[in-house]
Design a protein around this motif. Sequence first.
Motif, short mmCIF file in Angstrom:
data_model
loop_
_atom_site.label_atom_id
_atom_site.label_comp_id
_atom_site.label_asym_id
_atom_site.label_seq_id
_atom_site.Cartn_x
_atom_site.Cartn_y
_atom_site.Cartn_z
N VAL A 132 0.84 -1.20 0.00
CA VAL A 132 0.00 0.00 0.00
C VAL A 132 0.87 1.25 0.00
CG1 VAL A 132 -1.65 1.34 1.35
CG2 VAL A 132 -1.99 -1.12 1.06
N ARG A 133 1.90 1.25 0.82
CA ARG A 133 2.78 2.41 0.91
C ARG A 133 3.50 2.67 -0.42
NH1 ARG A 133 2.69 6.30 4.45
NH2 ARG A 133 4.91 6.62 4.07
N VAL A 134 3.88 1.61 -1.12
CA VAL A 134 4.65 1.76 -2.35
C VAL A 134 3.75 2.07 -3.54
CG1 VAL A 134 6.14 0.57 -4.01
CG2 VAL A 134 6.54 0.30 -1.55
N LEU A 135 2.63 1.36 -3.65
CA LEU A 135 1.81 1.43 -4.86
C LEU A 135 0.73 2.50 -4.80
CD1 LEU A 135 1.38 -2.39 -5.55
CD2 LEU A 135 3.05 -0.81 -6.54
N ALA A 136 0.24 2.81 -3.60
CA ALA A 136 -0.88 3.75 -3.49
C ALA A 136 -0.38 5.16 -3.18
CB ALA A 136 -1.85 3.28 -2.41
N LEU A 138 -5.22 6.35 4.43
CA LEU A 138 -4.94 4.95 4.12
C LEU A 138 -3.46 4.66 4.21
CD1 LEU A 138 -5.79 2.15 3.06
CD2 LEU A 138 -5.60 3.09 0.73
N ARG A 139 -2.65 5.53 3.66
CA ARG A 139 -1.20 5.33 3.70
C ARG A 139 -0.67 5.42 5.12
NH1 ARG A 139 2.09 5.92 -0.46
NH2 ARG A 139 3.47 7.33 0.71
N ASP A 140 -1.18 6.37 5.91
CA ASP A 140 -0.74 6.49 7.30
C ASP A 140 -1.17 5.28 8.13
OD1 ASP A 140 0.34 8.92 6.65
OD2 ASP A 140 -1.32 10.11 7.47
N LEU A 158 9.21 -13.80 -2.89
CA LEU A 158 10.41 -13.01 -3.15
C LEU A 158 10.22 -12.07 -4.34
CD1 LEU A 158 13.50 -15.35 -2.64
CD2 LEU A 158 13.14 -13.11 -1.60
N ALA A 159 9.59 -12.58 -5.39
CA ALA A 159 9.38 -11.76 -6.58
C ALA A 159 8.50 -10.55 -6.26
CB ALA A 159 8.76 -12.60 -7.70
N PHE A 160 7.44 -10.77 -5.50
CA PHE A 160 6.54 -9.67 -5.18
C PHE A 160 7.22 -8.66 -4.26
CE2 PHE A 160 2.85 -7.91 -2.71
CZ PHE A 160 2.32 -7.17 -3.76
N ALA A 161 7.88 -9.18 -3.19
CA ALA A 161 8.55 -8.28 -2.25
C ALA A 161 9.70 -7.55 -2.93
CB ALA A 161 9.05 -9.06 -1.04
N GLY A 162 10.48 -8.27 -3.75
CA GLY A 162 11.59 -7.64 -4.46
C GLY A 162 11.12 -6.60 -5.46
N SER A 163 10.00 -6.89 -6.12
CA SER A 163 9.44 -5.91 -7.07
C SER A 163 9.06 -4.62 -6.36
CB SER A 163 8.22 -6.51 -7.76
OG SER A 163 8.55 -7.67 -8.48
N LEU A 164 8.41 -4.77 -5.21
CA LEU A 164 8.03 -3.58 -4.45
C LEU A 164 9.26 -2.79 -4.00
CD1 LEU A 164 5.23 -5.09 -2.16
CD2 LEU A 164 4.90 -3.44 -4.00
N ALA A 165 10.26 -3.50 -3.49
CA ALA A 165 11.44 -2.83 -2.96
C ALA A 165 12.21 -2.10 -4.05
CB ALA A 165 12.34 -3.85 -2.26
N VAL A 166 12.44 -2.77 -5.18
CA VAL A 166 13.23 -2.13 -6.24
C VAL A 166 12.43 -1.01 -6.92
CG1 VAL A 166 12.64 -3.55 -8.26
CG2 VAL A 166 14.97 -2.71 -7.97
N TYR A 167 11.12 -1.18 -7.03
CA TYR A 167 10.28 -0.12 -7.60
C TYR A 167 10.31 1.12 -6.73
CZ TYR A 167 6.06 2.32 -9.17
OH TYR A 167 5.16 3.26 -9.62
N SER A 168 10.28 0.91 -5.40
CA SER A 168 10.34 2.03 -4.47
C SER A 168 11.65 2.80 -4.62
CB SER A 168 10.17 1.52 -3.04
OG SER A 168 10.29 2.58 -2.11
N CYS A 169 12.75 2.08 -4.88
CA CYS A 169 14.06 2.72 -5.00
C CYS A 169 14.27 3.39 -6.36
CB CYS A 169 15.17 1.69 -4.78
SG CYS A 169 15.20 0.91 -3.17
N GLU A 170 13.72 2.78 -7.41
CA GLU A 170 14.10 3.16 -8.76
C GLU A 170 13.16 4.14 -9.45
OE1 GLU A 170 16.88 1.97 -10.57
OE2 GLU A 170 17.51 1.31 -8.58
N ALA A 189 16.63 6.01 -14.60
CA ALA A 189 16.10 4.69 -14.23
C ALA A 189 15.34 4.08 -15.40
CB ALA A 189 15.20 4.80 -13.02
N THR A 190 15.44 2.76 -15.53
CA THR A 190 14.67 2.04 -16.55
C THR A 190 13.47 1.32 -15.92
OG1 THR A 190 16.13 0.12 -16.29
CG2 THR A 190 16.68 1.69 -18.02
N ILE A 191 13.44 1.25 -14.60
CA ILE A 191 12.31 0.64 -13.90
C ILE A 191 11.39 1.78 -13.45
CG2 ILE A 191 11.58 -0.85 -11.98
CD1 ILE A 191 14.31 -2.15 -12.06
N ARG A 192 10.42 2.11 -14.29
CA ARG A 192 9.57 3.26 -14.03
C ARG A 192 8.19 2.88 -13.53
NH1 ARG A 192 12.19 8.05 -13.43
NH2 ARG A 192 13.74 8.36 -15.06
N THR A 193 7.75 1.67 -13.80
CA THR A 193 6.43 1.21 -13.37
C THR A 193 6.57 -0.07 -12.56
OG1 THR A 193 6.02 -0.18 -15.32
CG2 THR A 193 5.45 2.16 -15.50
N PHE A 194 5.50 -0.41 -11.84
CA PHE A 194 5.53 -1.65 -11.08
C PHE A 194 5.59 -2.85 -12.01
CE2 PHE A 194 3.35 -5.04 -8.59
CZ PHE A 194 4.34 -5.20 -7.63
#
Length: 221
Positions: A34-38, A45-47, A131-143, A149-154
């Motif tokens: 929620v924090r990363v995608l919303a 909601l985020r808080d 791992l794929a879901f958690a890693g996707s969230l983490a790298v998307y948040s960073c990138e 950056a080439t990772i612009r969307t989830f």
Amino acid sequence: MDVLIPGERLRRWEERTEIPLFAAALLFLACYAVRVLARGADPLLRDTALAVALAVWLVFVLDYAVRLVLSGERLRFPHRHRMDTLAMILPLLRLLRIVPLYNAVQQKREQPRLNLQARVIAYAGLSAVLLAFAGSLAVYSCERSAPGATIRTFGDAVWWAAATLSTVGYGDVTPVTPLGRVIAVAMMACGIALLGAVTGSFSSWLLQTFRRDDEEKPPDS
């Protein structure tokens, strides 16, 4: 009244808490998502997601403290239980405790266990998805906001995680931030380990099947 030794007390605590703590880890992952995608969602909601995630993290810290006391190992506990220590620091790693979770479920159900090969494949498959879901969230948040950056969307992040975990590594999307690259290295290591476990288990199953067929084949007349 029987006096339990420290190791037995720790084992009983783990049996009672493994399933609830895994559910808490899933809740933490949901709040992190929620924090990363919303980003444009209602701030309330985020808080709320942040507050719940912090509360879950405090539960993990409390569980770690209880384990440390019950083990009787004191300062040796962090060294001997590295995975527990890492999971306390990075709660998303708690999701990788699939084997203890499986054992805890089996303690509550009187059903036959899966054979070793099936357990390894099931463990690797579930671990890869989490791992794929958690890693996707983490790298998307960073990138997502990094220059160049080439990772612009989830979706880009999910594609990158799938390619990395499967050890394919197309290279069309790659992390550019230092933290993103650290996450990438961890994902690569996990992908190699999971792929090796599945390959080895499947090969072992094939060998056992062929050996059993050879033993059951009637001798040549």
